[in-house]
Design an enzyme around this catalytic site. Structure first.
Site, PDB file in Angstrom:
ATOM      1  N   ASN A   1       0.874  -1.182   0.000  1.00  8.32           N
ATOM      2  CA  ASN A   1       0.000   0.000   0.000  1.00  8.32           C
ATOM      3  C   ASN A   1       0.911   1.232   0.000  1.00  8.32           C
ATOM      4  O   ASN A   1       1.519   1.548   1.017  1.00  8.32           O
ATOM      5  CB  ASN A   1      -0.874  -0.044   1.264  1.00  8.32           C
ATOM      6  CG  ASN A   1      -1.677   1.229   1.466  1.00  8.32           C
ATOM      7  OD1 ASN A   1      -1.778   2.064   0.562  1.00  8.32           O
ATOM      8  ND2 ASN A   1      -2.253   1.375   2.656  1.00  8.32           N
TER       9      ASN A   1
ATOM     10  N   LYS B   1       0.069   4.250  -0.216  1.00  2.00           N
ATOM     11  CA  LYS B   1      -0.567   5.422   0.409  1.00  2.00           C
ATOM     12  C   LYS B   1      -0.360   6.655  -0.478  1.00  2.00           C
ATOM     13  O   LYS B   1      -0.361   6.525  -1.700  1.00  2.00           O
ATOM     14  CB  LYS B   1      -0.016   5.632   1.827  1.00  2.00           C
ATOM     15  CG  LYS B   1      -0.053   4.347   2.662  1.00  2.00           C
ATOM     16  CD  LYS B   1       0.204   4.589   4.111  1.00  2.00           C
ATOM     17  CE  LYS B   1       0.255   3.263   4.844  1.00  2.00           C
ATOM     18  NZ  LYS B   1       0.230   3.403   6.276  1.00  2.00           N
TER      19      LYS B   1
ATOM     20  N   HIS C   1      -9.428   1.126   5.464  1.00  2.00           N
ATOM     21  CA  HIS C   1      -8.134   1.355   6.125  1.00  2.00           C
ATOM     22  C   HIS C   1      -8.329   2.358   7.260  1.00  2.00           C
ATOM     23  O   HIS C   1      -9.097   3.317   7.131  1.00  2.00           O
ATOM     24  CB  HIS C   1      -7.114   1.873   5.112  1.00  2.00           C
ATOM     25  CG  HIS C   1      -5.710   1.832   5.617  1.00  2.00           C
ATOM     26  ND1 HIS C   1      -5.239   2.731   6.550  1.00  2.00           N
ATOM     27  CD2 HIS C   1      -4.685   0.991   5.343  1.00  2.00           C
ATOM     28  CE1 HIS C   1      -3.981   2.435   6.825  1.00  2.00           C
ATOM     29  NE2 HIS C   1      -3.614   1.390   6.103  1.00  2.00           N
TER      30      HIS C   1
ATOM     31  N   GLU D   1      -6.573   4.711   8.240  1.00  2.00           N
ATOM     32  CA  GLU D   1      -6.254   6.111   7.892  1.00  2.00           C
ATOM     33  C   GLU D   1      -7.437   6.787   7.204  1.00  2.00           C
ATOM     34  O   GLU D   1      -7.569   8.013   7.250  1.00  2.00           O
ATOM     35  CB  GLU D   1      -4.981   6.156   7.028  1.00  2.00           C
ATOM     36  CG  GLU D   1      -3.751   5.882   7.885  1.00  2.00           C
ATOM     37  CD  GLU D   1      -2.548   5.382   7.121  1.00  2.00           C
ATOM     38  OE1 GLU D   1      -2.538   5.431   5.876  1.00  2.00           O
ATOM     39  OE2 GLU D   1      -1.598   4.922   7.785  1.00  2.00           O
TER      40      GLU D   1
ATOM     41  N   GLU E   1      -5.197  -5.080  10.826  1.00  2.00           N
ATOM     42  CA  GLU E   1      -4.124  -4.108  11.039  1.00  2.00           C
ATOM     43  C   GLU E   1      -4.384  -3.336  12.340  1.00  2.00           C
ATOM     44  O   GLU E   1      -5.142  -2.356  12.342  1.00  2.00           O
ATOM     45  CB  GLU E   1      -4.094  -3.097   9.890  1.00  2.00           C
ATOM     46  CG  GLU E   1      -3.899  -3.714   8.534  1.00  2.00           C
ATOM     47  CD  GLU E   1      -3.347  -2.698   7.544  1.00  2.00           C
ATOM     48  OE1 GLU E   1      -2.262  -2.936   7.032  1.00  2.00           O
ATOM     49  OE2 GLU E   1      -3.989  -1.660   7.328  1.00  2.00           O
TER      50      GLU E   1
ATOM     51  N   GLY F   1       2.821   1.860  10.935  1.00  2.00           N
ATOM     52  CA  GLY F   1       3.813   2.921  10.778  1.00  2.00           C
ATOM     53  C   GLY F   1       4.549   3.300  12.047  1.00  2.00           C
ATOM     54  O   GLY F   1       5.207   4.335  12.114  1.00  2.00           O
TER      55      GLY F   1
ATOM     56  N   SER G   1       3.694  -2.449  10.402  1.00  2.00           N
ATOM     57  CA  SER G   1       5.155  -2.450  10.550  1.00  2.00           C
ATOM     58  C   SER G   1       5.793  -3.790  10.175  1.00  2.00           C
ATOM     59  O   SER G   1       6.752  -4.221  10.825  1.00  2.00           O
ATOM     60  CB  SER G   1       5.546  -2.033  11.978  1.00  2.00           C
ATOM     61  OG  SER G   1       5.090  -0.723  12.249  1.00  2.00           O
TER      62      SER G   1
ATOM     63  N   GLY H   1       2.823  -1.236   4.338  1.00  2.00           N
ATOM     64  CA  GLY H   1       2.852   0.183   3.988  1.00  2.00           C
ATOM     65  C   GLY H   1       4.266   0.624   3.684  1.00  2.00           C
ATOM     66  O   GLY H   1       4.784   0.431   2.581  1.00  2.00           O
ATOM     67  N   GLY H   2       4.939   1.217   4.670  1.00  2.00           N
ATOM     68  CA  GLY H   2       6.255   1.831   4.475  1.00  2.00           C
ATOM     69  C   GLY H   2       7.262   0.949   3.748  1.00  2.00           C
ATOM     70  O   GLY H   2       7.971   1.420   2.844  1.00  2.00           O
TER      71      GLY H   2
HETATM   72  C1  PEP Z   1      -0.688   0.020   6.351  1.00  2.00           C
HETATM   73  O1  PEP Z   1      -0.928   1.203   6.487  1.00  2.00           O
HETATM   74  O2  PEP Z   1      -1.475  -0.708   5.719  1.00  2.00           O
HETATM   75  C2  PEP Z   1       0.520  -0.510   6.952  1.00  2.00           C
HETATM   76  C3  PEP Z   1       0.523  -1.757   7.319  1.00  2.00           C
HETATM   77  O3  PEP Z   1       1.573   0.372   7.123  1.00  2.00           O
HETATM   78  P1  PEP Z   1       3.040   0.046   7.708  1.00  2.00           P
HETATM   79  O4  PEP Z   1       3.491  -1.247   7.067  1.00  2.00           O
HETATM   80  O5  PEP Z   1       3.862   1.202   7.311  1.00  2.00           O
HETATM   81  O6  PEP Z   1       2.875  -0.119   9.177  1.00  2.00           O
END
Ligand code: PEP
Length: 253
Positions: A10, A12, A93, A95, A164, A170, A210, A231-232
């Site tokens: 993702n 983002k 999500h 966010e 999640e 994050g 994460s 994500g990241g």
């Molecule tokens: C996400 O936002 O779906 C996510 C899992 O982010 P991160 O891996 O950065 O924690």
């Protein structure tokens, strides 16, 4: 039927056309690692370009409007996303639930629109830190899912769930494999209750929060984990495919 682990990136609100080289590198690596199913959800502006550049990986979106078309300035419908090459959409999500006040009802309407447009849905769920500390995480997540899941016949066939925990997104904090396994087992129970034994067993349940190459194997070895929403670490081909490789090379449990 055993399914391949599903690793979804993702991006983002990250990425301009300069990032297409990362998408190409991810695609090349995915072609060499067929034990894992890999997909990317870039921002709206890159969906068509990524779709044109890649051969192996799935391409999806991070949101859609519940309507088909009309006077909704700035919104994008599921039909438009499918036309741009998206095969799935991430919905619910945290966010978007928090930053855009998305209710369970709205998330459900979006999911129904996405399925009607022929797409697959990755439905996110997860509790905040206060809810987990109070011991209410499981009840919260199951209620959130019940209210957010699409009420459409055969929805299970095109549904993936992503657990999640908000406090792990994050932040560098991870849930323990035991907590992940307990939550995923509870979610599996809900899938079976809602969709029946066979179809409910086929819904993949991803973990997100994460996930990195260093912790992927341990986190994804928890019970009922069918892959990861990342994500990241999905923004660079090396770290994203490091996760996919760690999972592909894991000994069969
Ligand atoms: C996400 O936002 O779906 C996510 C899992 O982010 P991160 O891996 O950065 O924690």
């Amino acid at each position: 039927m055993a399914q391949r682990p599903y690793i979804v990136g993702n991006w983002k609100m990250n990425g301009t056309r300069a990032m297409l080289s990362e998408a190409r590198a991810i695609d090349r690596a995915a072609q060499r690692n067929m034990k894992v199913e890999v997909a990317l959800a870039p921002p709206f502006t890159l969906i068509h370009a990524v779709h044109r550049e890649v051969e192996q990986i799935g391409v999806g979106a991070q949101d859609c409007h519940p309507g088909e078309d009309g006077a909704h300035t700035g919104d994008v419908s599921a039909t438009m996303l499918a036309d741009a090459g998206a095969k799935f959409v991430i919905l619910g999500h945290s966010e978007r639930r928090t930053g855009h006040n998305e209710s369970n009802e709205l998330v459900r309407a979006k999911a129904e629109a996405a399925l009607a447009a022929g797409m697959r849905v990755i439905m996110c769920c997860g509790e905040d830190a206060a809810t987990r500390e109070k011991g209410g995480a499981e009840a919260f997540v199951l209620a959130q899912l019940r209210a957010s899941l699409p009420q459409i016949e055969n929805a299970a066939e095109r549904l993936t769930v992503a657990y999640e925990p908000i406090w792990a997104i994050g932040t560098g904090n991870n849930a323990t494999p035991e907590d992940i396994g307990a939550m995923h087992t509870a979610i599996r129970g809900l899938m079976v209750e809602l969709f029946g034994l066979e179809e409910g067993a086929e819904v993949r349940i991803l973990y997100g929060g994460s996930v990195k190459p260093e912790n992927a194997r341990e986190l994804l070895s928890a019970a009922e984990v069918g892959g990861a929403l990342v994500g990241g670490a999905s923004l660079a081909a090396d770290s994203f495919m490091g996760i996919a490789l760690a999972v592909a090379d894991a000994p069969e449990g």
